[in-house]
Each structure stands twice: as C-alpha cells, then as structure tokens.
Design an enzyme around this catalytic site. Structure first.
Site, mmCIF file in Angstrom:
data_model
loop_
_atom_site.group_PDB
_atom_site.id
_atom_site.type_symbol
_atom_site.label_atom_id
_atom_site.label_comp_id
_atom_site.label_asym_id
_atom_site.label_seq_id
_atom_site.Cartn_x
_atom_site.Cartn_y
_atom_site.Cartn_z
ATOM 1 N N LYS A 143 -26.529 67.676 -30.069
ATOM 2 C CA LYS A 143 -27.431 68.379 -30.798
ATOM 3 C C LYS A 143 -26.954 69.680 -31.444
ATOM 4 O O LYS A 143 -26.564 70.535 -30.333
ATOM 5 C CB LYS A 143 -28.730 68.502 -30.363
ATOM 6 C CG LYS A 143 -29.625 67.036 -29.998
ATOM 7 C CD LYS A 143 -30.854 67.074 -29.599
ATOM 8 C CE LYS A 143 -31.645 65.897 -29.186
ATOM 9 N NZ LYS A 143 -32.822 66.005 -28.421
ATOM 10 N N HIS A 172 -44.450 68.658 -24.450
ATOM 11 C CA HIS A 172 -43.586 69.086 -23.271
ATOM 12 C C HIS A 172 -44.491 69.950 -22.499
ATOM 13 O O HIS A 172 -44.546 69.322 -21.076
ATOM 14 C CB HIS A 172 -42.433 70.277 -23.622
ATOM 15 C CG HIS A 172 -41.452 69.747 -24.461
ATOM 16 N ND1 HIS A 172 -40.912 70.374 -25.600
ATOM 17 C CD2 HIS A 172 -40.422 68.766 -24.403
ATOM 18 C CE1 HIS A 172 -39.836 69.653 -26.010
ATOM 19 N NE2 HIS A 172 -39.679 68.759 -25.275
ATOM 20 N N SER A 217 -39.373 68.305 -31.084
ATOM 21 C CA SER A 217 -38.711 69.319 -31.575
ATOM 22 C C SER A 217 -38.116 69.218 -32.770
ATOM 23 O O SER A 217 -37.941 70.406 -33.415
ATOM 24 C CB SER A 217 -37.755 70.126 -30.181
ATOM 25 O OG SER A 217 -38.553 69.845 -28.964
ATOM 26 N N ARG A 243 -42.603 58.698 -25.367
ATOM 27 C CA ARG A 243 -43.497 58.731 -26.520
ATOM 28 C C ARG A 243 -43.688 57.383 -26.979
ATOM 29 O O ARG A 243 -44.579 57.191 -27.732
ATOM 30 C CB ARG A 243 -43.209 59.880 -27.659
ATOM 31 C CG ARG A 243 -43.368 61.270 -27.256
ATOM 32 C CD ARG A 243 -42.672 62.193 -28.227
ATOM 33 N NE ARG A 243 -41.261 61.745 -28.114
ATOM 34 C CZ ARG A 243 -40.099 62.891 -28.788
ATOM 35 N NH1 ARG A 243 -40.383 63.642 -29.461
ATOM 36 N NH2 ARG A 243 -38.975 62.225 -28.505
HETATM 37 O O1 PNS Z 1 -34.641 67.219 -24.801
HETATM 38 P P1 PNS Z 1 -33.249 66.313 -24.860
HETATM 39 O O2 PNS Z 1 -32.472 66.654 -25.887
HETATM 40 O O3 PNS Z 1 -33.848 64.909 -25.175
HETATM 41 O O4 PNS Z 1 -32.682 66.259 -23.303
HETATM 42 C C1 PNS Z 1 -31.500 65.587 -23.146
HETATM 43 C C2 PNS Z 1 -31.054 66.033 -21.836
HETATM 44 C C3 PNS Z 1 -31.096 67.654 -21.878
HETATM 45 C C4 PNS Z 1 -31.960 65.626 -20.780
HETATM 46 C C5 PNS Z 1 -29.610 65.594 -21.713
HETATM 47 O O5 PNS Z 1 -28.952 65.858 -22.818
HETATM 48 C C6 PNS Z 1 -28.813 66.035 -20.425
HETATM 49 O O6 PNS Z 1 -29.192 65.552 -19.266
HETATM 50 N N1 PNS Z 1 -27.963 66.959 -20.483
HETATM 51 C C7 PNS Z 1 -27.451 67.227 -19.558
HETATM 52 C C8 PNS Z 1 -25.667 66.826 -19.245
HETATM 53 C C9 PNS Z 1 -25.746 65.411 -18.540
HETATM 54 O O7 PNS Z 1 -26.002 65.328 -17.629
HETATM 55 N N2 PNS Z 1 -25.438 64.420 -19.310
HETATM 56 C C10 PNS Z 1 -25.454 63.162 -18.898
HETATM 57 C C11 PNS Z 1 -26.774 62.429 -19.095
HETATM 58 S S1 PNS Z 1 -26.724 60.679 -18.279
#
Ligand code: PNS
Length: 163
Positions: free
Chosen positions: A41, A17, A130, A93
């Site tokens: 998650k 990150h 993570s 990645r």
């Molecule tokens: O680190 P991660 O868990 O891969 O990140 C995923 C994240 C936080 C980017 C995704 O869960 C997110 O955008 N969450 C906010 C809610 C949202 O906008 N959901 C619709 C995504 S299309």
C-alpha cells in the site's frame, strides 16, 4: 501474563480500529498497538504521524494502558517475539476481510506459532476502512463520522479561501 499485538497500517486510525483495540484491552494483560509498513500500500501519512494520531485518539477515547509503537524492520512475528506476545488481534468486517486475513494468520502461525484472534466488527463500523477515509478526505468530503476527532482535524483540508 497474556500479551497481544494489534497490528495495522492505521493510515489513518478509524473508529473501527478503536473499537477493536478497546475490546482487546479487556482480553489481555498487556496490549501493543503496532503501526507497520505494508509494502502493498502507498501511505498517506508517515509512520510517526500515524503513531501520534493513534496515541491522541486512544487518550481521547479513554482507552488506557496500551503501548503504541511502530515497526518497519521486518516481519510482524519478529515484533511479536520481541515483546513476548502470544497473539495477534485483528478486526474482521466481512467475508472479504476473512479471505485477506486468513492466509496471513496461517503464515504467521507457520513462522513462529503466534496465533491470530479475530474480533468481529460492530455493524456501526463494519463499512469503515482507512482506504475509504483516505479517498473521501482527498476529495474534500467529511470523514468525521468514521474517525476520531483528532484524525478528522488532521485530515481536514485548509479552510476555504476568503476574499
Ligand atoms: O492494516 P493493514 O494494512 O490491513 O495491516 C496489514 C499488516 C500491517 C498487518 C501486514 O501488512 C503485516 O503484517 N505487515 C508486516 C510485515 C509482515 O509480517 N508480513 C507478512 C505477513 S504474513
């Protein structure tokens, strides 16, 4: 002014990150790193702790001028609109990441027109996640090769019982 958001669960922030955030600072005038709630998650660390560790890790790494924030009130695109960001930046990645990220990027673009830019992870961190860090830490392993020093300290189990 070009503004971007680097979103993630950051549970916890890893060296991968930090690499992506550092590289993104060179591309935008203003960068927001936003810790979001991922409903898919179950989290190890609370949002506030993740924000605290991100701020400390960025300071230790000498990455300056980044705003760290949290967002659990709705869609990521709403946060982007609120701060005036035209782009979301994420690390990539592997092909598995691309399969997971592509639909999100397209849905986010459908919702408000915000674009997603992917920075390819460096080989040194392309195996770091993570979720693996959480697993290694939970089972008592050494996570220091994968995370900033402050994170390794925070995840460190209590020292061995003496006597
Ligand atoms: O680190 P991660 O868990 O891969 O990140 C995923 C994240 C936080 C980017 C995704 O869960 C997110 O955008 N969450 C906010 C809610 C949202 O906008 N959901 C619709 C995504 S299309």
């Amino acid at each position: 002014m070009r503004i971007a958001v680097v979103p993630g669960s950051f549970d916890p922030v890893t060296l991968g990150h930090l690499d992506v955030i550092g590289r993104a600072t060179a591309l935008f005038d203003r960068l927001y790193v936003v810790v979001t709630h991922n409903p898919g998650k179950s989290a190890l660390l609370g949002l506030d702790e993740r924000v605290r560790l991100l701020r400390a890790s960025l300071a230790d790494a000498g990455i300056e001028g980044v705003q760290v924030d949290s967002w659990s009130e709705g869609l990521l695109v709403d946060y982007c609109r609120r701060v005036g960001a035209e782009a979301i930046v994420k690390g990539l990645r592997s092909a598995t990441d691309a399969g997971y990220e592509t639909p999100m990027a397209l849905v986010n673009r459908d919702l408000t027109g915000v674009e997603t830019l992917f920075l390819v992870a460096q080989p040194a961190t392309s195996h770091v996640s993570s979720s693996l860090v959480r697993q290694v830490a939970a089972l008592g392993g050494d996570v220091s090769p994968y995370v900033p020093r402050v994170v390794a300290q925070a995840l460190q189990p209590e020292g061995p019982v003496r006597g």
